[in-house]
Design an enzyme around this catalytic site. Structure first.
Site, PDB file in Angstrom:
ATOM      1  N   CYS A 186     -28.864 -18.069  50.926  1.00  0.00           N
ATOM      2  CA  CYS A 186     -27.629 -17.611  51.211  1.00  0.00           C
ATOM      3  C   CYS A 186     -27.116 -19.184  50.769  1.00  0.00           C
ATOM      4  CB  CYS A 186     -27.762 -16.921  51.557  1.00  0.00           C
ATOM      5  SG  CYS A 186     -28.820 -14.920  51.689  1.00  0.00           S
ATOM      6  N   CYS A 332     -29.230 -31.600  46.529  1.00  0.00           N
ATOM      7  CA  CYS A 332     -29.131 -31.060  46.631  1.00  0.00           C
ATOM      8  C   CYS A 332     -28.578 -29.940  47.273  1.00  0.00           C
ATOM      9  CB  CYS A 332     -31.128 -29.920  46.206  1.00  0.00           C
ATOM     10  SG  CYS A 332     -32.136 -29.147  47.567  1.00  0.00           S
TER      11      CYS A 332
END
Lengths: 365, 79
Positions: A186, A332
């Site tokens: 998430c 990332c």
């Protein structure tokens, strides 16, 4: 035995046909270990507390962050910075003084899992990563405890009950973890706040069914929920006796097992990861190219003097776009995909000029 | 035989659809169907999927019947 106040409190359970005082007494005598005090666990804990489960362990070594408040409904602005297990226990005690709430502000490891699992009847998996899920599976098989499983991805959820009365286990469904960094969590891709509320509440329901014997727990069944369509799909899962035997046969190795490494969540070689300080220094020096392996739609948008954006999914087809001589820093959101990209490029395409930003740019912005 | 494939979670993102139809030979097994799905959507090779046939998790050697419903199930991490 329920006292007068408890009888008032649980009145709606006591008069409910199909439930009644016998079931309520079972709840009082039961114990549940809730692992993780996040999106799934918060609603589950609220309902297990309200229902009067006698003893609830809450395990989490993390602290409440402001971005948790969108979905982790036990916490408030005042909770930010506090240990999640302790903040959760404090909130829950206000709601039900008749049960025992035991916060465990530690991380679940192979060293504490078996002893802890031995102290509870049922395990509720409210974690958000694969290494924990596999650790929980194996510890549950070894200690013969049922696991109420829930997981979420953006707008969809999964629910099941593992290792219950010789039923299927997590490894019967997914024997091996996915390659590191391929399934984001998430923090990396977001989640609709209500979703863990729905799945977590259903997990509480499964716990109550197992304790009281009512209905049919989702053992041998994977329930898939799509919140965008409000649709449920159920799939039956068979127990794979080999998958279970393998865990039992490796019992002596359990404590030495490094689940984070098994699931590729850490690197064995620290040389391939740099921290934020090092990243900033390299940027200041001006000689690096940044390779962003997030999806193009992911926020925040970042710009660097020399930047290439290629999502991890399509990296193999686009390696020619990546410089092979100058220093490249792979980034990332949380450092998992960049590490997976680094491994792929290094091992299969022989790149020698790559490092990955440990912890990702999520910590930067 | 035409089979309708339903994609869940991340597999739907990678396949860029929630369902599609693929052509298979009669007598094809679950393994053949998986290979066909991978051929159409190579990105799915990276994420560890399992197939359910007619709402039941399937073994690779099972033969898939003509009107079977195929679901592609990836693991979810989040919590």
């Amino acid at each position: 035995m329920l006292n007068a106040e408890e009888k008032s409190r649980y009145h709606r359970h006591l008069i409910l046909q199909g439930f009644g005082e016998v079931a309520q007494e079972k709840l009082k005598r039961a114990s549940v270990l809730v692992i993780g005090a996040g999106g799934l666990s918060c609603p589950a804990l609220l309902y297990l507390t309200a229902a009067g489960v006698g003893r609830i362990g809450i395990m989490d070594d993390d602290r409440v962050e402001i971005s948790n408040l969108q979905r982790q409904i036990l916490f408030s602005s005042e909770s930010v910075g506090r240990n999640k297990a302790q903040a959760a226990a404090e909130e829950l005690r206000k709601r039900n003084p008749f049960i025992e709430l035991a916060p465990i502000p530690e991380r679940l490891t192979t060293k504490n899992a078996l002893k802890l699992f031995g102290e509870f009847d049922i395990i509720l998996d409210g974690t958000d990563n694969f290494s924990s899920r596999y650790l929980i599976n194996d510890a549950a098989v070894l200690s013969r405890k049922p696991v109420v499983y829930g997981s979420i991805f953006k707008f969809e959820g999964q629910l099941s009950v593992f290792n219950y009365q010789n039923g299927a286990t997590y490894r019967c469904l997914f024997p091996d973890p996915p390659a590191a960094g391929t399934v984001p969590n998430c923090a990396e891709i977001g989640v609709i706040g209500v979703l863990p509320g729905i799945i977590g509440t259903q997990q509480a329901n499964e716990v109550i069914k197992i304790i009281t014997g009512i209905g049919e727990p989702c053992s041998g069944k994977l329930v898939l929920y799509n919140s965008l369509k409000a649709e449920y799909t159920s799939v039956t899962i068979s127990r794979n006796d080999d998958a279970v035997e393998k865990v039992r046969n490796n019992a002596s190795l359990f404590e030495q097992m490094d689940y984070a490494l098994f699931c590729g969540e850490t690197s064995t070689n620290p040389r391939y990861e740099i921290d934020l300080v090092e990243f900033k220094r390299l940027l200041a020096d001006g000689h690096i190219t940044v390779l962003d392996v997030r999806e193009p739609s992911e926020l925040p948008e970042l710009s660097y003097p020399k930047k290439i954006q290629i999502s991890l999914r399509i990296l193999p087809e686009n390696t020619s776009k990546i410089p092979s001589l100058e220093q490249v820093v792979v980034i990332c959101q949380s450092g998992k995909r960049s590490l997976a990209a680094l491994r792929l490029l290094k091992d299969e395409y022989n790149f020698r000029n790559l490092v990955s930003l440990k912890g990702g740019i999520g910590q930067y912005v | 035989m035409r089979l309708t494939i339903h994609y869940f979670g991340q597999s739907a993102e990678i396949a860029n659809c929630s369902s599609d139809t693929l052509e298979f030979a009669k007598g094809n097994t679950v393994r053949n169907v998986l290979d066909g799905i991978y051929a159409r959507h190579p990105g799915l090779r990276q994420i560890n999927i399992r197939l359910a046939i007619n709402k039941k998790m399937a073994d690779s050697s099972e033969v898939v019947s003509e009107d079977a419903m195929v679901a592609v199930l990836p693991p979810f991490a989040g919590g």
